[in-house]
Scaffold this motif. Structure first.
Motif, PDB file in Angstrom:
ATOM      1  N   LEU A  55      -1.832  -5.172   0.908  1.00 27.16           N
ATOM      2  CA  LEU A  55      -1.399  -6.016  -0.216  1.00 27.16           C
ATOM      3  C   LEU A  55       0.111  -5.886  -0.413  1.00 27.16           C
ATOM      4  CD1 LEU A  55      -4.286  -4.993  -2.660  1.00 27.16           C
ATOM      5  CD2 LEU A  55      -4.175  -7.097  -1.307  1.00 27.16           C
ATOM      6  N   PRO A  56       0.922  -6.385   0.529  1.00 20.78           N
ATOM      7  CA  PRO A  56       2.371  -6.158   0.459  1.00 20.78           C
ATOM      8  C   PRO A  56       3.057  -6.810  -0.732  1.00 20.78           C
ATOM      9  CG  PRO A  56       1.831  -7.718   2.206  1.00 20.78           C
ATOM     10  CD  PRO A  56       0.540  -7.136   1.742  1.00 20.78           C
ATOM     11  N   PHE A  57       2.472  -7.884  -1.282  1.00 15.62           N
ATOM     12  CA  PHE A  57       3.107  -8.550  -2.419  1.00 15.62           C
ATOM     13  C   PHE A  57       2.461  -8.171  -3.753  1.00 15.62           C
ATOM     14  CE2 PHE A  57       4.276 -11.278   1.168  1.00 15.62           C
ATOM     15  CZ  PHE A  57       5.643 -11.390   0.960  1.00 15.62           C
ATOM     16  N   PHE A  58       1.608  -7.172  -3.735  1.00 19.21           N
ATOM     17  CA  PHE A  58       1.059  -6.594  -4.966  1.00 19.21           C
ATOM     18  C   PHE A  58       1.884  -5.346  -5.256  1.00 19.21           C
ATOM     19  CE2 PHE A  58      -2.661  -4.162  -6.992  1.00 19.21           C
ATOM     20  CZ  PHE A  58      -2.419  -4.719  -8.240  1.00 19.21           C
ATOM     21  N   THR A  59       2.851  -5.466  -6.166  1.00 21.91           N
ATOM     22  CA  THR A  59       3.920  -4.491  -6.339  1.00 21.91           C
ATOM     23  C   THR A  59       3.442  -3.050  -6.475  1.00 21.91           C
ATOM     24  OG1 THR A  59       5.336  -6.188  -7.312  1.00 21.91           O
ATOM     25  CG2 THR A  59       5.941  -3.888  -7.720  1.00 21.91           C
ATOM     26  N   PRO A  60       2.498  -2.731  -7.365  1.00 17.82           N
ATOM     27  CA  PRO A  60       2.121  -1.314  -7.508  1.00 17.82           C
ATOM     28  C   PRO A  60       1.533  -0.722  -6.233  1.00 17.82           C
ATOM     29  CG  PRO A  60       0.635  -2.737  -8.749  1.00 17.82           C
ATOM     30  CD  PRO A  60       1.771  -3.584  -8.324  1.00 17.82           C
ATOM     31  N   SER A  61       0.848  -1.534  -5.411  1.00 18.06           N
ATOM     32  CA  SER A  61       0.329  -1.029  -4.141  1.00 18.06           C
ATOM     33  C   SER A  61       1.455  -0.870  -3.124  1.00 18.06           C
ATOM     34  CB  SER A  61      -0.740  -1.976  -3.597  1.00 18.06           C
ATOM     35  OG  SER A  61      -1.226  -1.534  -2.354  1.00 18.06           O
ATOM     36  N   ALA A  62       2.331  -1.861  -3.045  1.00 17.25           N
ATOM     37  CA  ALA A  62       3.444  -1.808  -2.085  1.00 17.25           C
ATOM     38  C   ALA A  62       4.383  -0.638  -2.389  1.00 17.25           C
ATOM     39  CB  ALA A  62       4.207  -3.124  -2.104  1.00 17.25           C
ATOM     40  N   GLU A  63       4.535  -0.281  -3.685  1.00 16.76           N
ATOM     41  CA  GLU A  63       5.427   0.823  -4.078  1.00 16.76           C
ATOM     42  C   GLU A  63       4.726   2.178  -4.038  1.00 16.76           C
ATOM     43  OE1 GLU A  63       8.357  -1.682  -7.145  1.00 16.76           O
ATOM     44  OE2 GLU A  63       6.820  -0.320  -7.928  1.00 16.76           O
ATOM     45  N   GLY A  64       3.463   2.182  -3.636  1.00 18.58           N
ATOM     46  CA  GLY A  64       2.731   3.439  -3.548  1.00 18.58           C
ATOM     47  C   GLY A  64       2.355   4.026  -4.890  1.00 18.58           C
ATOM     48  N   ARG A  65       2.227   3.186  -5.911  1.00 22.05           N
ATOM     49  CA  ARG A  65       1.930   3.684  -7.263  1.00 22.05           C
ATOM     50  C   ARG A  65       0.449   3.636  -7.611  1.00 22.05           C
ATOM     51  NH1 ARG A  65       3.489   1.077 -11.192  1.00 22.05           N
ATOM     52  NH2 ARG A  65       4.387  -0.866 -10.397  1.00 22.05           N
ATOM     53  N   ILE A  66      -0.389   3.062  -6.738  1.00 24.99           N
ATOM     54  CA  ILE A  66      -1.835   3.100  -6.963  1.00 24.99           C
ATOM     55  C   ILE A  66      -2.353   4.451  -6.481  1.00 24.99           C
ATOM     56  CG2 ILE A  66      -4.061   2.035  -6.467  1.00 24.99           C
ATOM     57  CD1 ILE A  66      -2.272   0.234  -8.074  1.00 24.99           C
ATOM     58  N   LEU A  67      -2.859   5.256  -7.401  1.00 19.51           N
ATOM     59  CA  LEU A  67      -3.327   6.597  -7.051  1.00 19.51           C
ATOM     60  C   LEU A  67      -4.772   6.585  -6.557  1.00 19.51           C
ATOM     61  CD1 LEU A  67      -1.801   8.506 -10.094  1.00 19.51           C
ATOM     62  CD2 LEU A  67      -0.823   8.162  -7.809  1.00 19.51           C
ATOM     63  N   SER A  68      -5.614   5.809  -7.223  1.00 14.91           N
ATOM     64  CA  SER A  68      -7.016   5.734  -6.843  1.00 14.91           C
ATOM     65  C   SER A  68      -7.671   4.587  -7.618  1.00 14.91           C
ATOM     66  CB  SER A  68      -7.742   7.053  -7.157  1.00 14.91           C
ATOM     67  OG  SER A  68      -9.100   6.979  -6.792  1.00 14.91           O
TER      68      SER A  68
END
Length: 480
Positions: free
Chosen positions: A67-80
């Motif tokens: 999901l490169p254009f889903f910001t929190p996933s692209a920035e590595g901020r989704i923990l779980s």
């Protein structure tokens, strides 16, 4: 201590044995990080596939690979991300729908026959800034509801009387293809004495005939959308119920209706219409559709182009009518507590993988033209809207072919109906709404493709088209 326990403690300190359910649920909705997404679409628009793949990609969003254009996933901020669907009254069959898409060969899920729900808990890290004053980590709860698209078309009936509904249906059944398909049923209605005593058996028999008529109009070559009552086509747990002994009068209403016998067919249908609204539509609306925060409206534009002018006009009328059933407006904290409204709407043209990439802009534009009236009303109410072509599952791959020395962009995939592999140029999407003279059998021939297998893990951007952009628009601002 979670929010519910805190509210209960507060109630006890205030001398209340129990906080009223309505008050508690509204306070929880206002204070929690929770978003209820309305996955809206007519029958066979792709709601079940969208929900399944959206949940699948979110459950792997901590890996940051698909999901490169889903910001929190692209920035590595989704923990779980945790699936909490088992807490729902009717859990969505996520594993079985994914199993079909992951099979060899994969297949599309069957049409939805009941309401079900996906609940996801997305634990994430806030970006640097003022938001971290609330804590470095937070959780967003996302609720997604799946339901038969046929049920959706009943919502506009809440604002109609039986007479108004009949007049609407009479207007529809004067045009092709309804007037031709319903010829025998129309003749039968002309022979009925509507104000003299009738029977339960006669009412049930005529309702079954009308159900058969709706089923015929739903299937190709007609593929109509505006078919009411929707529960006649997809009854769910009401299969066989007297609540479905309902159909419209397609002939002029009796002039002496005030003299109708209490057990006349006219009186019976009028009473049945009100019971249908009170016992079927109203609970469905109250329990589910009043409480949405954001909405995605899925539209199969390619089907309307394939099936012709009548199908296109019917879908456009159905969409504009049902969108009036939702509450739109700015969603402040107080409004969320006491009258939640949808404040952001994404219109999505499905099957973007069924056309070449250079046609995606045209598909965006065509959808904008289809729903421009409804979208204009939403913007007047301060609602943010956007249009986007997407594909929840990519069914094709791009290839090139040479014709007369020119290089053409084409697609390769497997036909849905035969599993035959084909490589072809699928056609162009018009950038203006077709005029009557533009509709002909040869212009639009978009084919349906079977899905390509969806991996259980190792998801990549190539497995969808713009699913990440849809997530960003619908939830990105809530994950900050």
């Amino acid at each position: 201590m979670n929010l519910t326990k805190r509210l209960q403690t507060l109630a006890h300190k205030s001398g209340l044995k129990e906080l009223p359910e309505q008050v508690r649920s509204r306070i929880e909705r206002g204070l929690e990080q929770r978003v209820k997404l309305a996955i809206t679409g007519l029958s066979r628009s792709g709601k079940t596939v969208f929900i399944s793949t959206l949940a699948h990609h979110l459950l792997h969003a901590d890996q940051g690979t698909s999901l490169p254009f889903f910001t929190p996933s692209a920035e590595g901020r989704i923990l779980s991300v945790r699936d909490l669907s088992t807490e729902a009254e009717t859990p969505f069959p996520l594993q079985s729908t994914l199993a079909g898409l992951q099979a060899s060969p994969p297949h599309w899920p069957v049409s939805t026959e009941q309401l079900s729900e996906v609940r996801l808990a997305v634990k994430y890290r806030r970006p640097p800034g003022l938001g971290r004053a609330l804590g470095e980590h937070s959780t967003l709860y996302i609720d997604l509801i799946d339901y038969p698209g046929e049920w959706l078309l009943d919502l506009p009936l809440l604002n109609l009387s039986f007479e108004q509904w009949c007049q609407q249906q009479q207007a529809l059944f004067t045009d092709a293809p309804r007037v031709q398909v319903a010829g025998e049923f129309l003749e039968l209605q002309r022979s009925i004495d509507w104000i003299t005593p009738s029977s339960d058996e006669e009412q049930a028999r005529l309702s079954r005939l009308f159900r058969d008529l709706l089923q015929q109009l739903r299937e190709p070559p007609h593929s109509l959308s505006l078919l009411q009552p929707g529960r006649l086509l997809m009854p769910g747990d009401l299969d066989g119920s007297p609540l479905l002994h309902l159909f419209p009068m397609l002939v002029p209403l009796p002039e002496d209706a005030d003299q109708a016998a209490p057990d006349s067919l006219y009186t019976r249908l009028k009473d049945a219409f009100e019971r249908y609204k009170d016992e079927v539509i109203h609970p469905f609306y109250q329990n589910h559709f009043r409480h949405f925060d954001r909405q995605i409206v899925l539209v199969d534009c390619l089907k309307t182009l394939n099936q012709g002018e009548a199908c296109f006009n019917d879908m456009q009328q159905a969409l504009n009518g049902l969108l009036q059933s939702f509450q739109y407006g700015r969603n402040s904290l107080l409004r969320r507590l006491f009258r939640p409204r949808i404040n952001r709407v994404l219109f999505a043209a499905t099957k973007a993988d069924h056309v070449t990439a250079n046609q995606h802009h045209n598909l965006d534009r065509f959808l904008e033209l289809m729903i421009q009236d409804a979208r204009r009303e939403m913007r007047f109410d301060g609602v943010s809207t956007s249009c986007m072509a997407l594909a929840s599952v990519r069914s094709t791959e791009a290839v090139q072919a040479k014709l007369d020395g020119q290089v053409l962009s084409c697609l390769r995939g497997y036909r849905k109906e035969s599993d035959e592999e084909v490589a072809l140029f699928p056609g162009e999407i018009p950038t203006e709404l077709p005029r009557p003279e533009d509709w002909n059998d040869a212009r639009f021939r978009f084919i349906d493709f079977a899905p390509r297998s969806l991996p259980r893990a190792g998801l990549k951007p190539e497995h969808h088209i713009r699913l990440d952009q849809a997530l960003e628009y619908l939830t990105g601002d809530l994950l900050k």
